[in-house]
Design an enzyme around this catalytic site. Sequence first.
Site: not given
Length: 353
Positions: A182, A205
Amino acid sequence: MDSCLQSSIKKSRPHYTSKEDILTEACDFQRSLQVLLYIRLGKGLQISGNIVAPNSKLAWKGYHINRWLTFTNVNGLMIIGSGTIDGRGSAWWPQPCLYKVPKGVTCKGPTALTFDKCNHLVLKGLRHINSQRNHIAISNCKDATISNLHISAPSTSPNTDGIDISDSSNIQISNSSIGTGDDCIAVSSGSANINITGITCGPGHGISIGALGVHGENDTVEEVHVRNCTFKGTMTGVRIKTWQGGVGYARKISFEKIRLIQADSPIIIDQYYCPSGTSAIKISDVSYSSIVGTSTTDKVINLSCDQNVGCSNIQLHNVYIESTVPGKKAYSYCFNAHGKYTHTRPVVNCLLP
Protein backbone atom coordinates in the site's frame (compact mmCIF):
# COMPACT_ATOMS: atom_id res chain seq x y z
CA MET A 1 3.15 0.35 25.06
CA ASP A 2 1.84 -3.16 24.42
CA SER A 3 0.27 -4.47 27.64
CA CYS A 4 2.50 -7.52 27.68
CA LEU A 5 5.68 -5.46 27.36
CA GLN A 6 4.39 -2.91 29.85
CA SER A 7 3.71 -5.60 32.43
CA SER A 8 7.19 -7.01 32.05
CA ILE A 9 8.89 -3.62 32.33
CA LYS A 10 6.86 -2.67 35.39
CA LYS A 11 8.00 -5.86 37.10
CA SER A 12 11.60 -4.85 36.47
CA ARG A 13 11.30 -1.35 37.91
CA PRO A 14 12.38 -2.20 41.48
CA HIS A 15 15.81 -3.07 40.05
CA TYR A 16 16.31 0.26 38.21
CA THR A 17 18.94 2.73 39.34
CA SER A 18 19.18 6.28 38.03
CA LYS A 19 22.23 5.93 35.75
CA GLU A 20 22.26 2.20 35.18
CA ASP A 21 21.76 0.35 31.92
CA ILE A 22 18.96 -2.19 32.25
CA LEU A 23 18.59 -5.41 30.29
CA THR A 24 14.97 -6.58 30.27
CA GLU A 25 13.64 -9.72 28.66
CA ALA A 26 9.97 -9.04 28.01
CA CYS A 27 7.26 -11.63 28.53
CA ASP A 28 6.40 -14.22 25.93
CA PHE A 29 3.21 -13.08 24.14
CA GLN A 30 1.23 -16.31 23.77
CA ARG A 31 4.61 -18.10 23.43
CA SER A 32 5.17 -16.30 20.15
CA LEU A 33 6.52 -12.84 21.04
CA GLN A 34 10.27 -13.06 21.42
CA VAL A 35 11.86 -9.78 22.40
CA LEU A 36 15.11 -8.64 23.90
CA LEU A 37 15.04 -4.97 24.81
CA TYR A 38 18.02 -2.97 25.98
CA ILE A 39 16.65 -0.04 27.95
CA ARG A 40 19.01 2.81 28.67
CA LEU A 41 17.38 4.97 31.31
CA GLY A 42 17.06 8.60 30.37
CA LYS A 43 17.94 7.95 26.71
CA GLY A 44 15.40 5.50 25.36
CA LEU A 45 15.16 2.08 23.87
CA GLN A 46 17.69 0.15 21.81
CA ILE A 47 16.35 -2.85 19.96
CA SER A 48 19.13 -5.20 18.93
CA GLY A 49 17.16 -8.42 18.48
CA ASN A 50 13.81 -9.38 16.98
CA ILE A 51 10.29 -8.57 18.11
CA VAL A 52 8.10 -11.23 16.56
CA ALA A 53 4.30 -11.32 16.58
CA PRO A 54 2.27 -14.51 17.06
CA ASN A 55 2.27 -16.73 14.01
CA SER A 56 -1.43 -17.55 14.38
CA LYS A 57 -4.44 -15.27 14.75
CA LEU A 58 -5.76 -17.61 17.43
CA ALA A 59 -3.07 -16.31 19.77
CA TRP A 60 -4.79 -12.90 19.73
CA LYS A 61 -8.00 -14.09 21.37
CA GLY A 62 -8.72 -11.95 24.40
CA TYR A 63 -6.52 -9.08 23.17
CA HIS A 64 -7.34 -5.89 21.31
CA ILE A 65 -6.49 -6.47 17.67
CA ASN A 66 -6.42 -2.90 16.37
CA ARG A 67 -2.85 -2.38 17.63
CA TRP A 68 0.09 -4.60 18.45
CA LEU A 69 2.91 -2.45 19.92
CA THR A 70 1.81 0.95 21.21
CA PHE A 71 3.51 3.87 22.94
CA THR A 72 1.21 6.57 24.35
CA ASN A 73 2.05 9.85 26.10
CA VAL A 74 5.80 9.21 26.13
CA ASN A 75 7.63 12.47 25.47
CA GLY A 76 11.29 12.42 24.47
CA LEU A 77 11.12 8.75 23.49
CA MET A 78 14.07 7.46 21.47
CA ILE A 79 13.98 4.03 19.80
CA ILE A 80 17.07 3.07 17.86
CA GLY A 81 18.96 -0.04 16.84
CA SER A 82 19.49 -2.64 14.17
CA GLY A 83 16.70 -4.95 15.36
CA THR A 84 13.63 -6.15 13.50
CA ILE A 85 9.91 -5.84 14.22
CA ASP A 86 8.21 -8.72 12.43
CA GLY A 87 4.42 -8.63 12.30
CA ARG A 88 4.03 -12.06 10.66
CA GLY A 89 1.11 -10.54 8.81
CA SER A 90 0.48 -13.25 6.24
CA ALA A 91 -2.16 -14.84 8.51
CA TRP A 92 -4.11 -11.56 8.49
CA TRP A 93 -3.88 -10.52 4.84
CA PRO A 94 -6.47 -12.90 3.33
CA GLN A 95 -9.00 -12.29 6.12
CA PRO A 96 -8.38 -9.70 8.87
CA CYS A 97 -11.32 -10.77 11.04
CA LEU A 98 -10.43 -12.68 14.18
CA TYR A 99 -13.84 -14.34 14.44
CA LYS A 100 -16.56 -15.20 11.98
CA VAL A 101 -18.59 -12.07 11.28
CA PRO A 102 -21.87 -11.41 9.45
CA LYS A 103 -21.71 -10.87 5.72
CA GLY A 104 -20.81 -7.30 4.83
CA VAL A 105 -18.86 -6.61 8.04
CA THR A 106 -15.25 -5.61 7.46
CA CYS A 107 -12.38 -5.97 9.90
CA LYS A 108 -8.93 -4.46 10.27
CA GLY A 109 -5.86 -6.27 11.50
CA PRO A 110 -3.45 -4.75 14.02
CA THR A 111 -1.19 -1.80 13.33
CA ALA A 112 2.25 -3.14 14.11
CA LEU A 113 3.76 -0.08 15.84
CA THR A 114 1.81 2.97 17.04
CA PHE A 115 2.99 6.22 18.58
CA ASP A 116 0.18 8.34 20.04
CA LYS A 117 0.80 11.69 21.77
CA CYS A 118 4.55 11.12 21.79
CA ASN A 119 6.31 14.47 21.36
CA HIS A 120 10.00 14.77 20.45
CA LEU A 121 10.05 11.17 19.23
CA VAL A 122 13.16 9.68 17.60
CA LEU A 123 12.86 6.42 15.64
CA LYS A 124 15.99 5.28 13.83
CA GLY A 125 17.60 2.29 12.20
CA LEU A 126 15.09 -0.54 12.65
CA ARG A 127 13.71 -3.05 10.17
CA HIS A 128 9.92 -3.39 10.03
CA ILE A 129 8.61 -6.35 8.05
CA ASN A 130 5.31 -8.03 7.17
CA SER A 131 2.96 -6.02 9.35
CA GLN A 132 -0.55 -7.29 9.96
CA ARG A 133 -1.88 -3.98 8.62
CA ASN A 134 0.08 -0.70 8.52
CA HIS A 135 3.64 -0.90 9.83
CA ILE A 136 3.96 2.41 11.71
CA ALA A 137 1.30 4.92 12.78
CA ILE A 138 2.15 8.40 14.04
CA SER A 139 -0.85 10.17 15.60
CA ASN A 140 -1.16 13.32 17.72
CA CYS A 141 2.62 13.71 17.84
CA LYS A 142 4.79 16.83 17.58
CA ASP A 143 8.46 17.15 16.63
CA ALA A 144 9.27 13.59 15.55
CA THR A 145 12.40 12.49 13.67
CA ILE A 146 12.21 9.19 11.79
CA SER A 147 15.20 7.99 9.79
CA ASN A 148 17.18 5.09 8.36
CA LEU A 149 14.32 2.61 8.47
CA HIS A 150 13.83 -0.40 6.24
CA ILE A 151 10.14 -1.31 5.85
CA SER A 152 9.05 -4.20 3.67
CA ALA A 153 6.09 -6.43 2.87
CA PRO A 154 4.98 -8.19 -0.33
CA SER A 155 3.37 -6.04 -3.01
CA THR A 156 0.28 -8.24 -2.69
CA SER A 157 -0.18 -7.62 1.05
CA PRO A 158 -3.26 -5.38 1.51
CA ASN A 159 -3.29 -2.20 3.61
CA THR A 160 0.31 -2.60 4.75
CA ASP A 161 1.21 1.09 4.62
CA GLY A 162 4.77 1.90 5.59
CA ILE A 163 4.21 5.04 7.71
CA ASP A 164 0.84 6.70 8.38
CA ILE A 165 0.74 10.21 9.84
CA SER A 166 -2.35 11.88 11.29
CA ASP A 167 -3.07 14.85 13.57
CA SER A 168 0.66 15.50 13.87
CA SER A 169 3.06 18.36 13.17
CA ASN A 170 6.76 18.96 12.62
CA ILE A 171 7.49 15.41 11.48
CA GLN A 172 10.76 14.65 9.67
CA ILE A 173 11.10 11.35 7.75
CA SER A 174 14.37 10.71 5.94
CA ASN A 175 16.79 8.26 4.37
CA SER A 176 14.60 5.17 4.47
CA SER A 177 13.62 2.31 2.17
CA ILE A 178 9.92 1.41 2.05
CA GLY A 179 8.30 -1.27 -0.08
CA THR A 180 4.85 -2.63 0.82
CA GLY A 181 1.42 -3.48 -0.57
CA ASP A 182 0.00 0.00 0.00
CA ASP A 183 1.20 3.58 0.52
CA CYS A 184 4.86 3.94 1.37
CA ILE A 185 3.90 7.04 3.37
CA ALA A 186 0.39 8.44 3.86
CA VAL A 187 -0.26 11.88 5.35
CA SER A 188 -3.77 12.19 6.74
CA SER A 189 -5.97 14.85 8.32
CA GLY A 190 -4.71 17.23 10.97
CA SER A 191 -1.11 17.07 9.77
CA ALA A 192 1.14 20.09 9.16
CA ASN A 193 4.81 20.75 8.55
CA ILE A 194 5.68 17.26 7.33
CA ASN A 195 9.08 16.91 5.63
CA ILE A 196 9.87 13.71 3.72
CA THR A 197 13.33 13.36 2.16
CA GLY A 198 15.55 10.63 0.79
CA ILE A 199 12.91 7.90 0.57
CA THR A 200 13.20 4.95 -1.80
CA CYS A 201 9.62 3.78 -2.36
CA GLY A 202 8.58 0.58 -4.10
CA PRO A 203 6.73 -1.62 -4.45
CA GLY A 204 3.63 0.11 -3.13
CA HIS A 205 1.22 2.94 -3.85
CA GLY A 206 3.68 5.80 -3.62
CA ILE A 207 3.56 8.75 -1.23
CA SER A 208 0.03 10.00 -0.65
CA ILE A 209 -1.77 12.92 0.92
CA GLY A 210 -5.06 11.45 2.11
CA ALA A 211 -7.51 10.06 1.64
CA LEU A 212 -9.18 13.21 2.97
CA GLY A 213 -12.86 14.01 3.46
CA VAL A 214 -13.87 10.41 4.12
CA HIS A 215 -17.59 10.16 4.94
CA GLY A 216 -17.96 13.95 4.82
CA GLU A 217 -15.24 14.72 7.37
CA ASN A 218 -13.70 18.18 7.76
CA ASP A 219 -10.03 17.44 7.08
CA THR A 220 -7.00 19.71 6.80
CA VAL A 221 -3.42 19.14 5.67
CA GLU A 222 -0.79 21.80 4.97
CA GLU A 223 2.93 22.35 4.55
CA VAL A 224 3.86 18.88 3.31
CA HIS A 225 7.16 18.76 1.44
CA VAL A 226 8.51 15.68 -0.35
CA ARG A 227 12.07 15.94 -1.71
CA ASN A 228 14.82 13.77 -3.16
CA CYS A 229 12.75 10.57 -3.34
CA THR A 230 12.84 7.64 -5.78
CA PHE A 231 9.83 5.57 -6.83
CA LYS A 232 10.45 2.12 -8.30
CA GLY A 233 7.56 0.16 -9.81
CA THR A 234 4.91 1.85 -7.67
CA MET A 235 1.20 1.91 -8.49
CA THR A 236 1.23 5.70 -8.14
CA GLY A 237 4.01 8.20 -7.57
CA VAL A 238 3.05 11.39 -5.72
CA ARG A 239 -0.67 11.51 -5.05
CA ILE A 240 -3.33 13.66 -3.41
CA LYS A 241 -6.59 11.78 -2.92
CA THR A 242 -9.90 12.99 -1.52
CA TRP A 243 -13.48 11.84 -1.25
CA GLN A 244 -16.33 13.91 -2.61
CA GLY A 245 -18.62 15.16 0.14
CA GLY A 246 -15.82 16.18 2.51
CA VAL A 247 -14.82 19.70 3.52
CA GLY A 248 -11.53 21.34 4.50
CA TYR A 249 -8.31 21.87 2.60
CA ALA A 250 -4.98 20.46 1.43
CA ARG A 251 -2.56 23.31 0.70
CA LYS A 252 1.07 24.38 0.54
CA ILE A 253 2.33 21.00 -0.70
CA SER A 254 5.48 20.47 -2.73
CA PHE A 255 7.08 17.55 -4.56
CA GLU A 256 10.66 18.29 -5.61
CA LYS A 257 13.56 16.33 -7.10
CA ILE A 258 11.62 13.12 -7.65
CA ARG A 259 12.95 10.20 -9.71
CA LEU A 260 10.48 7.76 -11.26
CA ILE A 261 11.39 4.28 -12.48
CA GLN A 262 8.48 2.56 -14.24
CA ALA A 263 5.89 4.05 -11.93
CA ASP A 264 2.17 3.92 -12.72
CA SER A 265 0.32 7.26 -12.54
CA PRO A 266 3.39 9.28 -11.48
CA ILE A 267 1.59 12.56 -10.72
CA ILE A 268 -2.03 12.39 -9.67
CA ILE A 269 -4.64 14.50 -7.93
CA ASP A 270 -7.73 12.35 -7.50
CA GLN A 271 -10.75 14.13 -6.03
CA TYR A 272 -13.01 11.28 -7.07
CA TYR A 273 -11.40 8.62 -4.89
CA CYS A 274 -14.87 7.73 -3.62
CA PRO A 275 -17.49 9.75 -5.50
CA SER A 276 -20.40 10.99 -3.35
CA GLY A 277 -21.80 14.38 -2.33
CA THR A 278 -21.34 17.86 -3.77
CA SER A 279 -18.82 19.45 -1.40
CA ALA A 280 -15.09 18.77 -1.58
CA ILE A 281 -11.68 19.35 -0.03
CA LYS A 282 -10.12 22.54 -1.43
CA ILE A 283 -6.69 21.79 -2.95
CA SER A 284 -4.37 24.75 -3.52
CA ASP A 285 -0.74 25.84 -3.72
CA VAL A 286 0.70 22.54 -4.92
CA SER A 287 4.05 22.52 -6.75
CA TYR A 288 5.83 19.82 -8.74
CA SER A 289 9.43 20.58 -9.70
CA SER A 290 12.44 18.67 -11.03
CA ILE A 291 10.54 15.41 -11.52
CA VAL A 292 11.96 13.01 -14.09
CA GLY A 293 11.59 9.39 -15.12
CA THR A 294 9.40 6.77 -16.72
CA SER A 295 5.85 5.54 -16.35
CA THR A 296 4.19 2.26 -17.28
CA THR A 297 1.09 4.25 -18.26
CA ASP A 298 0.71 6.95 -20.89
CA LYS A 299 -1.40 9.27 -18.72
CA VAL A 300 1.56 10.45 -16.66
CA ILE A 301 0.04 13.65 -15.23
CA ASN A 302 -3.54 13.41 -14.00
CA LEU A 303 -5.05 16.43 -12.26
CA SER A 304 -8.67 15.41 -11.63
CA CYS A 305 -10.04 18.16 -9.42
CA ASP A 306 -13.53 18.50 -8.02
CA GLN A 307 -16.10 19.80 -10.48
CA ASN A 308 -17.46 22.37 -8.01
CA VAL A 309 -14.47 23.45 -5.94
CA GLY A 310 -11.56 22.79 -8.29
CA CYS A 311 -7.83 23.12 -7.56
CA SER A 312 -5.95 26.41 -7.60
CA ASN A 313 -2.34 27.48 -8.03
CA ILE A 314 -1.03 24.14 -9.31
CA GLN A 315 2.55 24.70 -10.49
CA LEU A 316 4.71 22.38 -12.60
CA HIS A 317 8.33 23.23 -13.48
CA ASN A 318 11.04 21.04 -14.98
CA VAL A 319 8.87 17.91 -15.10
CA TYR A 320 9.89 15.34 -17.73
CA ILE A 321 8.15 11.97 -17.73
CA GLU A 322 8.13 9.41 -20.54
CA SER A 323 5.90 6.39 -21.03
CA THR A 324 7.41 2.93 -21.33
CA VAL A 325 4.30 1.70 -23.19
CA PRO A 326 5.45 0.75 -26.72
CA GLY A 327 4.04 3.13 -29.30
CA LYS A 328 2.31 5.28 -26.70
CA LYS A 329 3.10 8.94 -26.19
CA ALA A 330 2.84 10.30 -22.68
CA TYR A 331 0.11 12.87 -22.09
CA SER A 332 -1.45 14.96 -19.34
CA TYR A 333 -5.05 15.28 -18.24
CA CYS A 334 -6.77 18.03 -16.24
CA PHE A 335 -10.25 18.62 -14.95
CA ASN A 336 -11.03 21.95 -13.28
CA ALA A 337 -7.35 22.42 -12.37
CA HIS A 338 -5.96 25.96 -12.37
CA GLY A 339 -2.30 26.89 -12.48
CA LYS A 340 0.81 27.13 -14.67
CA TYR A 341 3.49 24.92 -16.14
CA THR A 342 6.97 25.62 -17.51
CA HIS A 343 9.62 23.34 -19.01
CA THR A 344 7.38 20.30 -18.71
CA ARG A 345 6.90 17.27 -20.97
CA PRO A 346 4.29 16.25 -21.68
CA VAL A 347 2.87 19.74 -21.83
CA VAL A 348 0.03 20.50 -19.44
CA ASN A 349 -1.94 22.93 -21.59
CA CYS A 350 -5.13 21.59 -20.03
CA LEU A 351 -4.45 23.74 -16.96
CA LEU A 352 -6.85 26.65 -16.59
CA PRO A 353 -5.69 30.16 -15.69
